[in-house]
Design an enzyme around this catalytic site. Structure first.
Site, mmCIF file in Angstrom:
data_model
loop_
_atom_site.group_PDB
_atom_site.id
_atom_site.type_symbol
_atom_site.label_atom_id
_atom_site.label_comp_id
_atom_site.label_asym_id
_atom_site.label_seq_id
_atom_site.Cartn_x
_atom_site.Cartn_y
_atom_site.Cartn_z
ATOM 1 N N SER A 64 120.017 120.525 28.431
ATOM 2 C CA SER A 64 119.813 119.120 28.068
ATOM 3 C C SER A 64 118.415 118.587 28.360
ATOM 4 C CB SER A 64 120.845 118.235 28.769
ATOM 5 O OG SER A 64 122.117 118.403 28.195
ATOM 6 N N LYS A 67 116.466 117.538 25.401
ATOM 7 C CA LYS A 67 116.702 116.242 24.766
ATOM 8 C C LYS A 67 115.526 115.284 24.960
ATOM 9 C CE LYS A 67 121.650 116.867 25.510
ATOM 10 N NZ LYS A 67 122.859 116.439 26.273
ATOM 11 N N TYR A 191 121.413 121.290 17.301
ATOM 12 C CA TYR A 191 121.650 120.880 18.692
ATOM 13 C C TYR A 191 121.827 122.089 19.611
ATOM 14 C CZ TYR A 191 124.107 118.940 22.715
ATOM 15 O OH TYR A 191 124.491 118.615 23.990
ATOM 16 N N TYR A 243 123.004 111.688 33.747
ATOM 17 C CA TYR A 243 124.352 111.280 33.371
ATOM 18 C C TYR A 243 124.905 110.270 34.379
ATOM 19 C CZ TYR A 243 123.423 115.493 30.709
ATOM 20 O OH TYR A 243 122.831 116.429 29.919
ATOM 21 N N VAL A 261 122.405 121.673 32.336
ATOM 22 C CA VAL A 261 123.451 122.443 33.008
ATOM 23 C C VAL A 261 123.052 123.898 33.236
ATOM 24 C CG1 VAL A 261 125.326 120.949 32.255
ATOM 25 C CG2 VAL A 261 124.676 122.921 30.847
#
Length: 309
Positions: A64, A67, A191, A243, A261
């Site tokens: 992630s 992103k 993605y 998050y 992760v």
């Protein structure tokens, strides 16, 4: 006060003695194979110097963290129109929450949760074949890192596609609410592949340096994003980058950061440096357990918190 290299070496030595290291992300089978004892850290200073310690030269799946780079690319493509499709608020729920997306009518809370990043991938896919969009993302990451050796780990991408049922559900919800312009399978292909980019701590710290340098690339001197956009991306990293553990990270570490992760965290000290740390074991929120602790130690010892007076 000890020098930065001494601090990095001390942190690596301290982390090596830690018993609780978290759990690796076994729900992506390829990530479950990573040795939880791995630990690396790198700091890319704005003056061009890069300092490293531990397993800082070993590539890992950035997941992630990618992103951040896709957001920068998408904002360059469509500007603030992006915010009509994605919010800018912390989620307060797990990064792959379907319930929240349903309640909020297909508008993801922010671009760093999975649903938000899938929308960003959909934006980058416009006018391209998936292979072209993936290539554009990889080229951008190579450019900001000033390193053409960076690649996508195809085994990780395949592993994610084979087991990414929640992401398939999120993409289907987005499509059902009219917030996905392409077929879910095509957008998910983009993605999954950008999440599977593999980088070392040295490469990742170098890639993030434009966010510590008012949007400018240290190596080329070119503007990657405007200074205002760099500030806004950093703000989102601070409030949404971990998050539903983002508030705790801001409280303890005090700088913008984005986790993945795969056990990596990229963090930014505006005006000073970009930092990358890697420790595969995750805490209950899906963030690197020892990586977060190491960054807390580093910012405390170097007095790098953005909240310092």
């Amino acid at each position: 006060m000890p020098g930065l290299q001494d601090v990095l070496d001390e942190i690596v030595a301290e982390m090596a003695t830690r018993q609780g290291r978290g759990e690796v992300a076994t729900y992506i089978p390829q990530l479950g194979k990573i040795d939880p004892a791995k630990f690396g850290i790198a700091v890319a200073l704005n003056d061009g110097e890069v300092m490293t310690s531990g397993d800082a030269e070993e590539p890992f799946s950035i997941q992630s963290i990618s992103k951040v780079f896709t957001l920068a690319l998408a904002l360059g493509r469509v500007g603030d129109v992006l915010w009509q499709r994605v919010g800018r608020e912390p989620s307060g729920t797990p990064f792959n929450s379907i319930v929240q997306l349903e309640i909020e009518h297909g508008i993801p809370r922010n671009p760093f949760i999975n649903a938000g990043a899938i929308v960003v991938s959909d934006i980058l896919l416009a006018g391209h074949q998936p292979r072209e969009a993936i290539g554009e993302i990889l080229s951008f990451v190579r450019s900001v890192a000033d390193d053409d050796s960076i690649v996508i780990d195809r085994d990780v991408a395949a592993s994610e596609r084979a087991t990414g049922y929640r992401n398939v559900a999120l993409a289907s919800y987005l499509k059902g609410f009219g917030n996905l312009n392409h077929e879910p399978d095509l957008t998910l292909g983009v993605y999954f592949h950008h999440c599977a980019i593999a980088m070392s701590c040295r490469q990742l710290a170098s890639a993030g340096r434009f966010l510590a340098n008012s949007g400018r690339s240290e190596s080329s001197g070119h503007t990657v994003v405007s200074s205002e956009r760099a500030r806004r991306i950093n703000a989102l990293m601070l409030t949404c980058g971990h998050y539903d553990g983002s508030g705790e990270f801001a409280f303890r570490v005090g700088i913008p950061g984005k986790s993945g992760v795969g056990g990596g965290i990229m963090a930014v000290v505006p005006g000073v440096a970009s930092i990358a740390v890697w420790s595969p074991g995750l805490n209950k929120n899906g963030n690197s357990m020892l990586g977060s602790l190491a960054l807390e130690q580093l910012t405390r010892r170097m007095n790098w918190s953005i909240f310092s007076s």
